[in-house]
Design a protein around this motif. Structure first.
Motif, PDB file in Angstrom:
ATOM      1  N   TYR A 162       0.830  -1.207   0.000  1.00 42.52           N
ATOM      2  CA  TYR A 162       0.000   0.000   0.000  1.00 42.52           C
ATOM      3  C   TYR A 162       0.867   1.260   0.000  1.00 42.52           C
ATOM      4  O   TYR A 162       0.449   2.305  -0.505  1.00 42.52           O
ATOM      5  CB  TYR A 162      -0.943   0.000   1.205  1.00 42.52           C
ATOM      6  N   THR A 181     -11.064  -4.831  -0.415  1.00 43.64           N
ATOM      7  CA  THR A 181     -10.630  -4.537   0.953  1.00 43.64           C
ATOM      8  C   THR A 181     -11.867  -4.273   1.813  1.00 43.64           C
ATOM      9  O   THR A 181     -12.989  -4.180   1.285  1.00 43.64           O
ATOM     10  CB  THR A 181      -9.717  -3.300   0.966  1.00 43.64           C
ATOM     11  N   SER A 184     -14.963   0.154   4.609  1.00 48.20           N
ATOM     12  CA  SER A 184     -14.659   1.536   4.972  1.00 48.20           C
ATOM     13  C   SER A 184     -13.403   2.072   4.287  1.00 48.20           C
ATOM     14  O   SER A 184     -13.145   3.279   4.316  1.00 48.20           O
ATOM     15  CB  SER A 184     -14.494   1.666   6.494  1.00 48.20           C
ATOM     16  N   THR A 185     -12.617   1.199   3.654  1.00 43.85           N
ATOM     17  CA  THR A 185     -11.409   1.638   2.954  1.00 43.85           C
ATOM     18  C   THR A 185     -11.635   1.896   1.472  1.00 43.85           C
ATOM     19  O   THR A 185     -10.722   2.354   0.780  1.00 43.85           O
ATOM     20  CB  THR A 185     -10.289   0.593   3.105  1.00 43.85           C
ATOM     21  N   GLU A 188     -10.984   5.564   0.206  1.00 43.86           N
ATOM     22  CA  GLU A 188      -9.561   5.927   0.216  1.00 43.86           C
ATOM     23  C   GLU A 188      -8.826   5.324  -0.978  1.00 43.86           C
ATOM     24  O   GLU A 188      -8.077   6.023  -1.682  1.00 43.86           O
ATOM     25  CB  GLU A 188      -8.932   5.444   1.523  1.00 43.86           C
ATOM     26  N   TYR A 189      -9.041   4.042  -1.223  1.00 38.55           N
ATOM     27  CA  TYR A 189      -8.302   3.381  -2.300  1.00 38.55           C
ATOM     28  C   TYR A 189      -8.841   3.764  -3.678  1.00 38.55           C
ATOM     29  O   TYR A 189      -8.074   3.851  -4.645  1.00 38.55           O
ATOM     30  CB  TYR A 189      -8.321   1.873  -2.093  1.00 38.55           C
ATOM     31  N   THR A 207     -19.274   1.381  -0.462  1.00 40.44           N
ATOM     32  CA  THR A 207     -18.580   2.006   0.670  1.00 40.44           C
ATOM     33  C   THR A 207     -19.503   1.946   1.880  1.00 40.44           C
ATOM     34  O   THR A 207     -20.379   1.072   1.944  1.00 40.44           O
ATOM     35  CB  THR A 207     -18.179   3.466   0.311  1.00 40.44           C
TER      36      THR A 207
END
Length: 462
Positions: A162, A181, A184-185, A188-189, A207
């Motif tokens: 990452y 993933t 909640s990530t 971001e990604y 999400t």
């Protein structure tokens, strides 16, 4: 159904390993053996095994005058860059699936898989072997040792952590990233991948909030990259055929739909049981299949939601997230859908659509495999159940290939960001209805498939 070839070419060896024929065998035996000699396969290796077999068959026809020529129906024909076969069965039987006609490996859309948990290792990476338009070209993980181990198993050259995934920007073999993933990530990604100029395929749920979903859509639009949410059921063949039946009026007027998706969770410390990572319990994980599939079957958006939730007070699995969710959706046409998800019941996935003329049932509707579509209707004085048999579909391969084709063509995905955003809004309404004990009214959306991209090509039985 595919039938085995008449000849079985196995245990191909090199000339040095080739055992000689016993001296007692006649010259005629040796000549016959040479027709499909293993050496023929090796000599023809530059043209591939299929070419070697065709060449061997031609040699056999030339050497044995009593052999009739192979008919076009058996030989097939090359059309463009595909091999096609004429129909071999009568119209009363289902046609075969036909050759996969995959793209050459080096021309397929390259994907990096971000996140190497159970879903990636057990389902997604194996599915790429069935893809026709996509291939894995890189892996991204927080565990560099695991990434390198898996890369070696699959012959994947590039791995990243990452912290080093910024280097993807300079890897032309990666055109898209499949994000697998914790929920909640995802934002971001998605934002990070979009900044690198790579297209985004994001696992469901999109999400944990509508605000995050909107930000993901904005990030991809700003970077001019495609965004798709991995709603595999909308690509699975049995569910797709059910959607076509409903839209085509083959069940009459649909009145009600029942959708159930339950399973018995184990370890309470897995990320799906931690609200900060998952955003909720059974609803965003398995209840979402019921919600999204009912919307896809009808093409409509609900105008009213009622719901209830329940979690055993003394069960450590549900310290942070809900166990059971039961919700009802009322659609503008009058269809009412009843949906249930649960984390403490024996695994079961079921979808039933009740129409005025017939009832359709998809067994194992939301599982990774095993779907079976049955339609029951009156036939004279009898009630007849017809089972719709189709070649098994590899759901993950189908959704990945769809996204690969969208990347190539520039066409919007069927299940893009707007589809994921709508589900986030509806899940928020479901939780609100459960908390207040009152129905939640929603604004009507005109037309069908308001949040989806262009329709998929017609699906024929086969």
């Amino acid at each position: 159904m595919l039938k085995k070839d008449a000849h079985n070419f196995a245990d191909v060896t090199t000339p040095a390993d080739e055992p000689s024929l016993p001296q007692s065998e006649s010259a005629h035996d040796r000549a016959t053996q040479s027709v499909f000699d293993r050496r023929t396969l090796l000599v023809q290796g530059g043209r591939g095994i299929a070419g070697a077999l065709l060449a061997s068959a031609a040699t056999a026809g030339a050497q044995t005058a009593s052999n009739p020529p192979v008919a076009p129906v058996d030989r097939g024909m090359v059309e463009g860059k595909k091999v096609e076969f004429p129909a071999i069965h009568a119209d009363t039987d289902l046609p075969g699936g036909g050759p996969p006609n995959a793209d050459p490996a080096d021309t397929r859309v390259g994907f990096a898989v971000l996140g190497l948990g159970r879903l990636s290792l057990e389902e997604i990476l194996p599915a790429f072997s069935a893809c026709k338009h996509a291939r894995v070209t890189a892996l991204i993980s927080g565990d560099d040792s695991k990434a390198k181990t898996i890369a070696a198993q699959y012959g994947i050259r590039s791995t990243y952590t990452y912290e080093t995934m910024e280097q993807l920007r300079n890897n032309p073999e990666v055109q898209a990233v499949y994000i697998v993933t914790p929920n909640s990530t995802h934002r971001e990604y998605t934002e990070a991948v979009a900044r690198l100029g790579k297209h985004v395929l994001c696992e469901k749920p999109m999400t944990v909030s509508a605000a995050d979903a909107e930000a993901m859509i904005e990030a991809c639009n700003k970077a001019k990259v495609q965004l798709m949410v991995a709603y595999r059921i909308q690509y699975e063949h049995n569910n797709r055929y059910l959607m076509d039946m409903v839209r085509g009026g083959k069940l009459g007027t649909v009145r009600t739909i029942h959708a159930v998706n339950v399973q018995n969770q184990g370890a309470p410390d897995q990320w799906r049981q931690i609200r900060k990572l998952s955003g909720g319990g059974s609803l965003p994980d398995i209840g979402l299949y019921c919600l999204n599939t009912v919307r896809a079957v009808t093409g409509e958006e609900p105008v009213e939601i009622t719901a209830t939730t329940h979690s055993p007070a003394d069960d450590p699995r549900f310290r942070e997230v809900e166990d059971l969710v039961s919700f009802t959706l009322r659609f503008p046409s009058g269809i009412v859908a009843s949906c249930t998800s649960c984390y403490s019941a024996h695994k079961h996935a079921d979808l039933q659509v009740m129409g005025s003329d017939a009832v359709a049932h998809v067994a194992d509707a939301f599982n990774y495999s095993g779907q079976k579509l049955t339609v029951s209707r009156r036939d004279g004085i009898a009630e007849v159940a017809s089972e719709y048999t189709q070649n098994p579909s590899k759901q993950f391969a189908l959704e990945i290939d769809h996204f690969a084709e969208c990347i190539r063509s520039g066409k919007k995905p069927r299940t893009g960001g707007a589809e994921g955003l709508q589900d986030q809004k509806l899940m928020t309404a479901i939780y609100q209805a459960a908390q207040t004990g009152r129905p939640v009214q929603l604004p009507a959306m005109p037309g069908l498939d308001a949040t989806r991209g262009p329709a998929l090509p017609p699906l024929g039985l086969g």
